[in-house]
Design an enzyme around this catalytic site. Structure first.
Site, PDB file in Angstrom:
ATOM      1  N   GLU A   1       0.811  -1.271   0.056  1.00 48.70           N
ATOM      2  CA  GLU A   1      -0.153  -0.039   0.130  1.00 48.70           C
ATOM      3  C   GLU A   1       0.859   1.328  -0.031  1.00 48.70           C
ATOM      4  O   GLU A   1       0.778   2.239  -0.524  1.00 48.70           O
ATOM      5  CB  GLU A   1      -0.929   0.077   1.170  1.00 48.70           C
TER       6      GLU A   1
ATOM      7  N   GLU B   1      -3.760  -9.434   4.100  1.00 45.52           N
ATOM      8  CA  GLU B   1      -4.625  -9.085   4.859  1.00 45.52           C
ATOM      9  C   GLU B   1      -5.846 -10.056   5.114  1.00 45.52           C
ATOM     10  O   GLU B   1      -6.248 -10.308   6.335  1.00 45.52           O
ATOM     11  CB  GLU B   1      -5.141  -7.692   4.573  1.00 45.52           C
TER      12      GLU B   1
END
Ligand code: T1G
Length: 677
Positions: free
Chosen positions: A102, A122
């Site tokens: 990210e 995640e």
């Protein structure tokens, strides 16, 4: 700034992340990155972010997720990157996972070394990318590809990342910094992904991507898929705040906390296996036995890059395996294993057979070779006594199917030395397996707990439950299939042979359910004979309730004078979980298991106990104490010998040993330790 250093390469600022061991994104690193980015002065024409050591940024420090997140949080760091007036380039070597990816997506360009591996793990932690991953990936890659990466949690290597567009360039590691500086200097200006519109994808492609990942998906995966789609429908700012809100809600969920517990539990077990001494190098693995287990072990070892030599006296068995494994070396003599650095047996579960084999193997292998038995429950101390060099011998207990089941129990005999244990641990890690330590004991850890799970299931059927009801109650808890379907799949004859073998030593006061014996005596050995606890008409894969099995069960009850009663699912689950708890406490008290969390790792990894619960012990640690006491009382009443340790529960007391085990795995206990690490 201790985790981020700034150097100038002419007019480009290079921020080097150095937060060993894996450049985890914790509060310190975020603060240091935030400050370093803010320090980029007006004379800077570009910024490069690069990782020292093995990895770029292996993701956020998930031990921080159990408490309030510390500012600056990752979205704020990414906002600084996007607000800088000059281009920022991520120079990625090794891993860029989760928050690391990210962060890279917040940059204006991304260049990778050939070692780069990127991904969004995640969803395996019960959450979703929470720092813009769903939003920026959709704008860079398009919705279908973004759904695939976010929902699958898979890692992509440098080549695929380049192909997908996750990386703009891939260069040799030694050129990474220089090329990143050039890229930062050459970029015309900012290229914020949040400013891009989402590339068009035809609805069928999107629906296909959703369908690929939605089937049997956990709720958080569905939310992650939904957020990728949503991010294409609204502007980036709104999408980012919606994504963050979902992340915050999921992060504090029980399932996410349980998955983090298992993440750290697996590493605690792995650390215990590593010990303090260096392992011996293993390049060639010798496998003795070309049956199902041996063939699967050969595949697993070959897949991990080991050279494999497979021994069997049966040429047809060797040919069968070699036919499916080009390049496999086979031998019909034990002497053919002489060059192996490790020899694992996959022969019949018989003490004499294994002892004779290892005695023969010892005559051929080098003095430094390590020997490991793959026994499921034989006493490896007794096995070691016939060896000339017992220090180099231990146990590696693989679980079916060994080329897919991640669990391995590493068993030290009394004589196993540290180098041997370290070598076996190194092989377990190289195989990509989840290893737990186990002491010598009947069934070691996982099978010992599963044995009491199955015993209680049989008690329940003897008292009035049907096999399908017990199975359904456990499936409702989250298991893929219940104990009777498992028994039919693996074959009832294996346990039957073992029961007959230990019959002379069985405690006559111990409750014994003879229904499985009756089924076997009737030739009902499970799916392979078309009938077991269930019927399998016309080779059906899923068992069906079978009137003959019902008759056999009813006859068994009648012989013992048991009047069948209706048993509800809650009692079924409580008694089975309490039985597993009793086995776990015995394993901890005997030292066969070193940590209660190892037992949860064993059951979730090896027996598909639902990971979302954290495992049977973690699950029970969340129960009210009175409910645990009631469950233990019911287990005790089902057999006062097998579940003797639960006796205090009949007087309303939680046995001390039970309290100690549950405290070890309870949410507050486990994470205080991790957070203080
Ligand atoms: N959090 C906390 N500790 C971690 C960690 C993590 N993410 N990753 C590793 N560790 C610790 C680990 O416990 C061990 O500690 C040591 O580092 C070495 O790890 C915001 C929300 C990176 C492939 O899921 O997959 O970013 O035992 O033994 O075998 O949207 O660690 O030595 O004290 O595993 O070389 C996403 C998880 C987080 C990556 C390295 N990232 N880590 O494997 O070493 S969520 C991950 C791994 C996120 C954003 C979201 C592996 C590894 P100790 P190790 P390894």
């Amino acid at each position: 700034m201790e985790t981020v250093s700034i150097t100038m390469v002419e007019d480009v600022a290079v921020l080097t992340i150095d937060n060993p061991p894996v450049n985890m994104g914790n509060a310190t690193l975020r603060r240091d990155l935030y400050d370093a980015l803010g320090a980029a002065g007006p004379d800077v024409v570009g910024v490069v972010i690069i990782g020292a050591g093995r990895h770029f940024y292996a993701g956020s420090d998930i031990s921080e997720f159990d408490g309030p997140l510390i500012d600056p949080q990752l979205p704020a760091v990414i906002e600084v990157i996007e607000s800088l007036p000059v281009p920022v380039v991520a120079a990625i070597s090794g891993l860029a996972l989760g928050g690391g990816l990210e962060l890279a997506l917040g940059c204006d360009g991304r260049i990778g070394a050939t070692s780069a591996r990127l991904g969004f793990p995640e969803v395996t932690l019960g959450i979703l990318p929470g720092a813009g991953g769903t939003v920026r990936a959709a704008r860079l890659l398009g919705v279908p590809t973004a759904i695939d990466l976010v929902a699958s949690a898979r890692q992509v290597d440098a080549d695929e990342a380049l192909e997908l567009g996750l990386l703009d360039h891939v260069v040799p590691a030694e050129d990474l910094l220089a090329r990143a500086v050039d890229l930062a200097r050459s970029l015309a200006g900012k290229s914020r992904l949040r400013d891009r519109s989402v590339p068009h994808a035809n609805p069928e492609q999107v629906e296909e991507a959703v369908a690929r990942h939605a089937r049997k998906a956990r709720p958080n995966v569905l939310e992650a898929v939904g957020m990728v789609r949503r991010s294409a429908e609204v502007d980036a700012g709104l999408a980012l705040s919606e994504e963050r809100a979902i992340f915050e809600r999921l992060r504090v969920s029980e399932e996410a906390a349980n998955l983090r517990y298992l993440f750290f539990a697996k590493r605690a077990a792995a650390k215990a296996l590593r010990g303090k001494v260096a392992p011996r190098p293993v390049r060639t693995v010798g496998i003795a036995g070309a049956g199902t287990m041996g063939a699967a072990l050969a595949r697993a070892c070959s897949g991990a890059g080991y050279r494999v030599v497979l021994f069997d006296t049966n040429p047809a068995a060797l040919a069968r395996v070699a036919g499916a494994m080009p390049g496999l070396t086979t031998t019909e003599t034990v002497g053919g294993l002489a060059g192996a650095d490790l020899v694992v047996d996959a022969v019949f579960e018989d003490m004499d057979v294994k002892r004779d084999l290892f005695a023969e193997v010892e005559r051929h292998v080098a003095p430094g070779a390590v020997l490991a038995t793959n026994t499921s429950y034989l006493d490896i101390n007794e096995m070691s006594r016939s060896l000339e060099y017992p220090r180099r011998f231990g146990g590696l207990h693989f679980f079916n199917p060994p080329d897919r089941n991640p669990l391995v129990e590493l068993i030290r005999a009394e004589t196993t030395d540290d180098v041997t244990a370290a070598t076996l641990a190194d092989v377990v890690k190289a195989l990509g397996k989840t290893g737990i330590p186990a002491g010598v004991g009947d069934g070691f850890v996982a099978n010992r707990v599963y044995a009491d799970y199955r015993t209680q299931a049989e008690f329940l059927v003897e008292e009035g439950a049907t096999p399908e009801q017990v199975d359904a109650a456990m499936v409702q808890l989250g298991l893929a299939i219940g104990p009777f379907a498992v028994a039919d799949m693996s074959g009832l004859d294996i346990a039957w042979a073992r029961r007959k073998r230990i019959a002379p030593t069985r405690d006559p006061l111990q409750r014994y359910v003879d229904i499985p014996d009756r089924l076997c005596e009737a030739g009902r050995l499970g799916r392979k004979t078309g009938a077991g606890w269930y019927g399998y008409p016309d080779g059906a894969r899923r068992g069906l309730p079978d009137p003959d099995a019902v008759r056999i069960i009813e006859e068994a009850r009648a012989t013992k004078g048991i009047a069948a009663r209706s048993i509800d699912d809650g009692e079924i689950r409580a008694r089975i979980l309490a039985s597993m708890l009793c086995a776990a406490v015995q394993l901890m008290e005997s030292g066969v298991a070193q940590r209660a969390s190892d037992i949860d790792v064993a059951l979730t990894e090896g027996f598909a106990f639902p990971r979302a619960t954290g495992g049977p012990l973690r699950l029970l640690s969340r129960w009210e104490e009175d409910d645990v006491i009631a469950a233990l009382t019911a287990a005790y009443r089902s057999c006062r010998v097998t579940f003797a340790l639960a006796e205090p529960a009949t007087r309303g007391e939680l046995p001390q040993a039970v309290r100690a085990v549950l405290r070890q795995v309870a949410p507050h206990e486990m994470f205080e330790r991790a957070a203080s690490r």
